[in-house]
Design an enzyme around this catalytic site. Structure first.
Site, PDB file in Angstrom:
ATOM      1  N   GLN A   2       1.420   6.053   8.292  1.00 57.69           N
ATOM      2  CA  GLN A   2       0.459   5.135   7.722  1.00 57.69           C
ATOM      3  C   GLN A   2      -0.778   4.923   8.592  1.00 57.69           C
ATOM      4  O   GLN A   2      -0.695   4.868   9.820  1.00 57.69           O
ATOM      5  CB  GLN A   2       1.151   3.787   7.449  1.00 57.69           C
ATOM      6  CG  GLN A   2       2.308   3.933   6.468  1.00 57.69           C
ATOM      7  CD  GLN A   2       2.938   2.625   6.024  1.00 57.69           C
ATOM      8  OE1 GLN A   2       4.138   2.562   5.823  1.00 57.69           O
ATOM      9  NE2 GLN A   2       2.141   1.588   5.861  1.00 57.69           N
ATOM     10  N   GLY A  57      -4.461  -0.219   7.159  1.00 60.33           N
ATOM     11  CA  GLY A  57      -3.498  -1.046   6.453  1.00 60.33           C
ATOM     12  C   GLY A  57      -3.172  -2.328   7.180  1.00 60.33           C
ATOM     13  O   GLY A  57      -2.722  -3.305   6.571  1.00 60.33           O
ATOM     14  N   ARG A  79       3.255   4.080  12.067  1.00 62.32           N
ATOM     15  CA  ARG A  79       1.805   3.938  12.149  1.00 62.32           C
ATOM     16  C   ARG A  79       1.267   5.119  12.960  1.00 62.32           C
ATOM     17  O   ARG A  79       1.795   5.412  14.042  1.00 62.32           O
ATOM     18  CB  ARG A  79       1.454   2.629  12.845  1.00 62.32           C
ATOM     19  CG  ARG A  79       0.002   2.259  12.757  1.00 62.32           C
ATOM     20  CD  ARG A  79      -0.423   1.768  11.407  1.00 62.32           C
ATOM     21  NE  ARG A  79       0.077   0.425  11.117  1.00 62.32           N
ATOM     22  CZ  ARG A  79      -0.046  -0.162   9.924  1.00 62.32           C
ATOM     23  NH1 ARG A  79      -0.637   0.449   8.912  1.00 62.32           N
ATOM     24  NH2 ARG A  79       0.444  -1.366   9.721  1.00 62.32           N
ATOM     25  N   GLU A 129       7.682  -3.638   6.301  1.00 64.37           N
ATOM     26  CA  GLU A 129       7.167  -2.588   5.411  1.00 64.37           C
ATOM     27  C   GLU A 129       8.290  -1.830   4.716  1.00 64.37           C
ATOM     28  O   GLU A 129       8.221  -1.551   3.522  1.00 64.37           O
ATOM     29  CB  GLU A 129       6.321  -1.617   6.247  1.00 64.37           C
ATOM     30  CG  GLU A 129       5.504  -0.652   5.434  1.00 64.37           C
ATOM     31  CD  GLU A 129       4.201  -1.261   4.953  1.00 64.37           C
ATOM     32  OE1 GLU A 129       3.953  -2.451   5.241  1.00 64.37           O
ATOM     33  OE2 GLU A 129       3.440  -0.545   4.278  1.00 64.37           O
ATOM     34  N   HIS A 174      -2.393   6.984   3.580  1.00 67.37           N
ATOM     35  CA  HIS A 174      -0.981   7.012   3.954  1.00 67.37           C
ATOM     36  C   HIS A 174      -0.356   8.315   3.475  1.00 67.37           C
ATOM     37  O   HIS A 174      -0.445   8.666   2.301  1.00 67.37           O
ATOM     38  CB  HIS A 174      -0.236   5.847   3.293  1.00 67.37           C
ATOM     39  CG  HIS A 174      -0.550   4.502   3.872  1.00 67.37           C
ATOM     40  ND1 HIS A 174      -1.379   4.307   4.958  1.00 67.37           N
ATOM     41  CD2 HIS A 174      -0.127   3.252   3.509  1.00 67.37           C
ATOM     42  CE1 HIS A 174      -1.453   3.019   5.235  1.00 67.37           C
ATOM     43  NE2 HIS A 174      -0.718   2.354   4.380  1.00 67.37           N
ATOM     44  N   CYS A 215       0.807  -1.226   0.000  1.00 68.06           N
ATOM     45  CA  CYS A 215       0.000   0.000   0.000  1.00 68.06           C
ATOM     46  C   CYS A 215       0.839   1.275   0.000  1.00 68.06           C
ATOM     47  O   CYS A 215       0.446   2.286  -0.577  1.00 68.06           O
ATOM     48  CB  CYS A 215      -0.949  -0.006   1.194  1.00 68.06           C
ATOM     49  SG  CYS A 215      -0.154  -0.322   2.768  1.00 68.06           S
TER      50      CYS A 215
END
Lengths: 385, 385, 385, 385
Positions: free
Chosen positions: C182, C186, C245, C208, C252, C155
């Site tokens: 983000q 997700g 996060r 990630e 995002h 993503c």
């Protein structure tokens, strides 16, 4: 409140890796009476060092002493000893396993103070908020065998009954309508998903409303059951609870309306709340003084600003005013994982120890407290066997 | 609901740069009946292009047509015209200035539909939720002069009265206890500081409880005042409202308990709520069908998942169940800046136009609707002067 | 973009009850080319109606057509048919099961478009963002057997490569430093616990950073492998990704700095971004026009205000300015569960179908698109076997 | 660190009702060296008791001693005294008024320690983080007149320079790329509207990036200006800062990449960070020991879990690893209203007092500290005039 010179009482924490278990360890790290010597956890964590097994979610680091303990299975032979060595256990077990596990440990002779819901309504298990109904602990005196279970109410119930106690004593409560706005920490981990609660409210918490409605009546009930036996006769109060989860970390807010037998002006109610100060809890290390803080500002209590009062053990009450439908309404706030869980259970344990109810443990504050449990509620002591 | 071939009615928006003003412009951008030709703002913004004057907080960009308008002062000579050219104004003015400004514009001949609280309780100003008491608009028929003010209730009241209307008609409501969990958008900008509401609840919203308690009785009241005059006789319902601000962007959640004259099982109440479908609003462009969505899932309604129902104009009701203290309780949710503010006012304007109450504007749906206002509520039309 | 008169292509959704699966069903509910005829789920849900098996977390209700489907196991004999009847599958499987399950379905003849990470770096699996490297789909042409896997990037990668593509083509990118903020969606459900993210940032998302660093080079790489074979030669770009996060639901945000071969003034970069409009995606139903929206306001893009652009399929870029350390920096935003997951995979499927790469399915837009895949990137078509 | 027996130094707080002012009062409530005897505020609050004038936003109640003070205007005749009585002032003034007000107070003889940005880049005003460049305070020694201004950097700069200092000393920093995720408390009240930040990120903070880029070079610069004069020669480091506001209450997270003159393995960098312990701050009451906490967990630091380290005065650094674009990258966290504002300024004041730089105030820790300011940075003391 200063540490006693005598050796601290060894205790264990069941289900120590969860969020309530972590609170127990945090509160017990520097406790003047208790010292944690055993922790238990799920199969996944058994055998690991606690410091490695736990996903610590409280600020700062894992308390050093606890971090070094090896996680044990939740079973009677804790520490490989016969039970005498660890007379007192704190249970942070989930409700899925607490029922049989706590019963087994009680039968093995442990005094278990539990935050779980499994045994709260058992006739031989006191459900206690020390400042509210510490005398209910008396149903454990003279019990057969050494083991016992004492319980702490649901996190939302605790704040409520603390505020209701002095109002009930003074004005007689006939009905209660309570709507809660509850913090996410009450659901533990993983608990409420962020995807469910950010920018949202969830107007439902499974079993929560039923617990508030039943536990409140039991806690405000009278020691001495229907047939003169040792049980608890629930208070005859009609209660409606509606529970919501809100995006708050800690601190349950409750909007309360009550119907009273005798009329009460807001100032009279405030005075009654401020005066709550039962003798049976005054000398306990975790007891807040006062237990209830009444605030005057129109926009208080608020979770973030007031949840820390009395080191998270005091209840804050504000906005006391007449109710156009019932008689009186107000807002209360209590810290759900301190007063409402680990801290509340710790206070129950302190009271039980002080009252000489934990076999093999001498009360750090003398035998006087035992009698105070009953005197505080206007009852006569029964004989200990 | 398709656009009429006839030219759209020119309208103005007062206080267009605020959050409610932005919602008005967003909703009016593609409206089949109305076309925005004037916007007003504070001294700071007067003379600028709306697109530059506004701090747009809704998703996407400022509607192109509105962005090009020049911000005018809030005064009677809007667009420099005589008032005939802009027969209808939407007011998103703050309560600090709305009172005299709206009165002045009414006296100058405009039909003002206001979201502000200033005139809601005036005896000659209808306070209207079209599906609930559209007939109250009749107090404007035959009025002296062309100007008028019609108002939209407080954002929390709107959802409540929509749910109470069918229950009151069917079972007779005697008392209501409502606790709200309100979104921050209701406070506009700057409104609630992030520093105050993150990880927090504020258990107080100035004047909100009083508004809910008084407006609800007026809206559920009967057309035809005490002395047979044209006023509104408030419904004799005891109401207690307790209001909280929660960290939610849009959507007010309300936990409601009601005492009823006639007993109602939850299923009967659900049926009554589902059947609300007054003929007087069926053909209005912004009217949701149905106005009330009843959901069965135990954990609904939720602001983020349900606020968009009926394009933000429907109310969602769930958790209908008996109340141990009053008779029935449930949870409702409504979108506070759509149904609860701009969208609600827009629906009032649509109904007033449809009913032929806006002088100089021909009803797009025929004269029939006017009569339906009363028929829908079981009353006989009065003569228009 | 209008629905074709011909019958819609039957498709299946694997792992349909999760958050990405729900997005697939939501997007496919009214799709002009595709019609969902099968959904698969975990053992817990197999055999139930989808409407009952799913914990729906998107606004509104479960799409009616999907709600009625029976959840199947994720296995080759979908719908009990031979595979011809469902030529195309969308995979929302978790990375724990996607690898073997998708391979098995490919080998059974299905064309699988996957959002999972398991096969993204396989040499015979194209990793595609249609506007960026749609030509990479050509490695599937002339393949042995009917089955195939095509994948959608991570993503965070999708938004990044969309912005990098025109800059790379015009100015030559040598290095990229990207820090992401983000959204919680997700991570799916239960995903990030509310107790972990409220009032918090988590500066780590497992795997990630590695995904962004490797996938970006592959996507910006050149069709035609090292030895002249059919593989992809990765672009030689140094990339540093740091992932966080944050308490945002969807969208995002990425703060990007790039070192360029040729110097680029911010206005030149903005122009290049605005001009991205590859012919190979223009007629696809889910393609946003334009794919990149460049905004001028100093404080944009913002997740809540910009994530919905192009129905969640466009990337918004703002704050383009010189970088004192590298050459150019900017902020980009993309919707992580629409463009970044289900929507992105859907666009890949549309492109594959349009290009005639899905056996047994006639391209709704004619054979022309197939050639455009390569022409759009300046390459010559290879022969289909 | 224990309170000295000698009388505490009387101090004043300028702009005491704002969020930074509140933090000053909270920190000074039990300070061993200082005692607040005067508070100033805006016209709206002058003449009121501080306890009534302030909208207190910190947990608990207003400190009792401060609550009783009368709010004064921000002007030289503080307390109606000649200035000698209050030698030291803390400025929490907003940048709109701080510039001239602080200059006027300095000229009137006060030693002003300011958190405002107005004078930070003045050549005769030291911009100081005590553990980083306490020696810069020396430019105040031997100054003409008694008054002085010393400043605290921007909240984001403080955490950054603390981490950069030991890396620069050991490995030589050539370039820094920093992306911040900043808490809302940094914007004060009303600050960031909840409507703007819930479920959102704002990728822009006015002037913040410029401040970080310029202040960092000055703080890491060398005492002794270009011409051998008493100024500061900025460090020649290229710095790129990109600033974001996120929905976090307290605690700025920063993702940092650095290019180094000498190569550094992550373990070497970690060791350098852990060893920071300058002698010039060891005995100051507010100094954390150590100033930098290096954490190993992959997902730390996190604002909510780490902002309280060292009572909010320590910086936490984690995720130290190689950077594919520059050389080294890591994540740091510091409490923006404690270390980053009031606490940081308090530490500057403590150091200035300890170094004997505040006229009329005897250093509580002896003259030794003065020399240590320079010795700590490898410089020779200049003569005091």
């Amino acid at each position: 409140m200063s540490p006693t010179p005598r050796p601290r009482i060894p205790v264990g924490v069941l289900g120590a890796t969860g969020t309530v278990g972590q609170r127990f360890l945090s509160l017990l790290a520097d406790h003047p009476w208790f010292r944690v010597v055993a922790v238990t956890g799920s199969d996944r964590t058994v055998g690991k060092r606690y410091g490695e097994a736990v996903q610590w979610i409280l600020p700062g680091d894992v308390p050093a002493e606890a971090a070094a303990l090896t996680v044990l299975p939740t079973a009677p032979d804790l520490a490989g000893a016969d039970g005498k060595e660890i007379p007192l256990l704190f249970s942070a077990l989930g409700s899925d396993v607490a029922g049989p596990a706590e019963a087994e440990l009680r039968d093995a002779g442990y005094f278990v103070v539990s935050n779980a819901g499994s045994h709260r309504m058992d006739h031989d298990v006191p459900l206690v908020v020390p400042e509210v109904n510490g005398d209910h602990l008396e149903i454990l005196r003279g019990r057969k065998g050494r083991g016992a279970i004492a319980t702490n109410p649901n996190c939302s119930t605790i704040g409520l009954v603390l505020a209701l106690r002095p109002l009930h004593d003074r004005f007689g409560i006939e009905a209660v309508n309570v709507v809660t706005l509850q913090a996410v920490s009450g659901a533990g981990l993983p608990g409420v998903a962020s995807l469910q609660i950010l920018d949202n409210v969830i107007p439902y918490i499974p079993s929560e409303e039923e617990k508030i409605e039943s536990e409140t009546c039991r806690i405000l009930g009278r020691l001495g059951g229907a047939g003169g036996g040792p049980g608890i006769e629930p208070a005859p109060i009609a209660i409606s609870a509606q529970c919501n989860r809100v995006p708050v970390l800690d601190g349950h807010t409750e909007c309360v309306s009550v119907r009273l037998r005798d009329s009460a002006a807001p100032a009279q109610a405030a005075a009654a709340l401020r005066e709550l100060d039962p003798p049976g809890t005054r000398d306990l290390p975790s007891a807040p003084r006062p237990p209830i803080v009444v605030v005057e500002a129109a926009d208080r209590p608020q979770p973030r600003l007031d949840r820390g009062r009395g080191r998270g053990m005091a209840v804050t009450v504000g906005r006391i005013r007449p109710c156009p439908v019932l008689d009186l309404r107000f807002v209360l706030l209590s810290h759900n994982t301190l007063r409402g869980a680990a801290g509340g259970a710790l206070l129950v344990a302190e009271q039980a120890v002080a009252a000489g109810l934990v076999e093999g443990v001498v009360s750090p504050v003398g035998q006087a407290v035992g009698g105070q449990l009953l005197q505080a509620r206007g009852l006569k002591p029964r004989k200990s066997s």
